[in-house]
Design a protein around this motif. Structure first.
Motif, mmCIF file in Angstrom:
data_model
loop_
_atom_site.group_PDB
_atom_site.id
_atom_site.type_symbol
_atom_site.label_atom_id
_atom_site.label_comp_id
_atom_site.label_asym_id
_atom_site.label_seq_id
_atom_site.Cartn_x
_atom_site.Cartn_y
_atom_site.Cartn_z
ATOM 1 N N GLU A 47 0.835 -1.187 0.000
ATOM 2 C CA GLU A 47 0.000 0.000 0.000
ATOM 3 C C GLU A 47 0.876 1.244 0.000
ATOM 4 O O GLU A 47 1.739 1.404 0.863
ATOM 5 N N LEU A 48 0.676 2.097 -0.991
ATOM 6 C CA LEU A 48 1.462 3.308 -1.116
ATOM 7 C C LEU A 48 0.738 4.487 -0.500
ATOM 8 O O LEU A 48 -0.481 4.625 -0.623
ATOM 9 N N SER A 49 1.493 5.334 0.165
ATOM 10 C CA SER A 49 0.938 6.576 0.689
ATOM 11 C C SER A 49 0.659 7.523 -0.473
ATOM 12 O O SER A 49 1.145 7.308 -1.593
ATOM 13 N N GLN A 61 2.467 7.313 -4.019
ATOM 14 C CA GLN A 61 1.718 7.145 -5.262
ATOM 15 C C GLN A 61 2.126 8.201 -6.286
ATOM 16 O O GLN A 61 2.308 7.892 -7.471
ATOM 17 N N PHE A 62 2.273 9.439 -5.826
ATOM 18 C CA PHE A 62 2.704 10.524 -6.706
ATOM 19 C C PHE A 62 4.097 10.245 -7.262
ATOM 20 O O PHE A 62 4.347 10.395 -8.464
#
Length: 271
Positions: free
Chosen positions: A201-203, A207-208
């Motif tokens: 899971e990316l923060s 993600q950016f």
């Protein structure tokens, strides 16, 4: 060098007067450089960069290197590796400053014993034969640092594809290569499907950053990928690039045809 410059014969007039400077160095520029080198350059001052050079034979290759030791008995051995195009010359201005003690973020002073080798086929290092990769060069440079120069551990830094070599040293010889600095990361980010398969899971910030990495991978690396291959492979590469682009899977192309670290040794000329 002065004699060579002085003996160089330049034409009186440009052979291609209508060619823009983007196509090559103009005759007037060459004449100006020649005059500057002969009349304005103080060669005795420049010689301070002409350190003692050494060569050693490793795995049948003659490896050229500069080795400058700090007066600090606790100095950290540091291997500086240039890329291509490039040479050991790019590191000459930083050799002496790195040998001097300087404070670090931990307030503990540090200095370095500097080793700057030339990649096989560049400067005074002989060319490798057959299918030779940057991992092979990493192995040779590891031998240079440990078996030849006697360092039990060392740090390393590399520029351009020297960063790939640096990663190989840190990856394959991490019992002796204890620190590595990268001006670029010599590998590609995982694609969305790989991240999902690993249940990562990316923060929002991650993600950016991942989207920027994917955009660069798809849109910013095609030229480099083509340039590391032989001319005879260009059409095959072009077809595969189009196929992978259609499948939105350019990272897969890079891994399969350019190696996990972005190169697989196909840059046999001149390395």
């Amino acid at each position: 060098m002065v004699k060579l410059t002085n003996d160089t014969q330049l034409p009186e007039k440009p052979q291609h007067p209508n060619i823009a400077s983007s196509e090559g160095i103009g005759l007037d520029v060459l004449k100006g450089l020649r005059q500057e080198w002969l009349n304005k350059l103080y060669w005795e001052k420049e010689k301070k960069y002409f350190f003692n050079h050494s060569t050693v034979t490793i795995e049948g290759l003659t490896i050229h290197f500069v080795h400058r030791v700090s007066q600090d008995p606790d100095a950290i051995p540091l291997l500086l590796t240039h890329g291509w195009p490039g040479s050991f010359i790019e590191f000459l201005p930083v050799i002496d400053p790195l040998r001097q003690k300087a404070n670090t973020s931990t307030d503990k002073p540090a200095s370095f014993n500097i080793v700057v080798p030339s990649l096989p086929g560049i400067a005074f290092s002989t060319s490798a034969h057959g299918y030779w990769t940057l991992e092979d060069t990493a192995r040779v440079f590891s031998t240079l640092m440990t078996d030849v120069l006697g360092y039990k551990t060392f740090a390393t830094h590399g520029t351009l594809n020297g960063a790939v070599l640096t990663f190989s040293l840190y990856d394959k010889f991490n019992t002796t290569t204890r620190a590595a600095h990268f001006p670029l990361l010599p590998f590609y980010s995982s694609i969305h499907e790989e991240i999902a398969a690993l249940e990562i899971e990316l923060s929002p910030l991650e993600q950016f950053e991942h989207e920027r990495a994917m955009n660069w991978t798809f849109n910013g690396t095609s030229y480099a990928s083509v340039q590391i291959l032989r001319v005879s492979e260009q059409m095959t590469v072009r077809r595969k690039l189009i196929s992978c682009a259609a499948e939105h899977d350019f990272p897969r192309f890079v891994r399969q045809h350019c190696g996990a670290a972005g190169l697989d040794g196909r840059e046999v000329d001149p390395l």
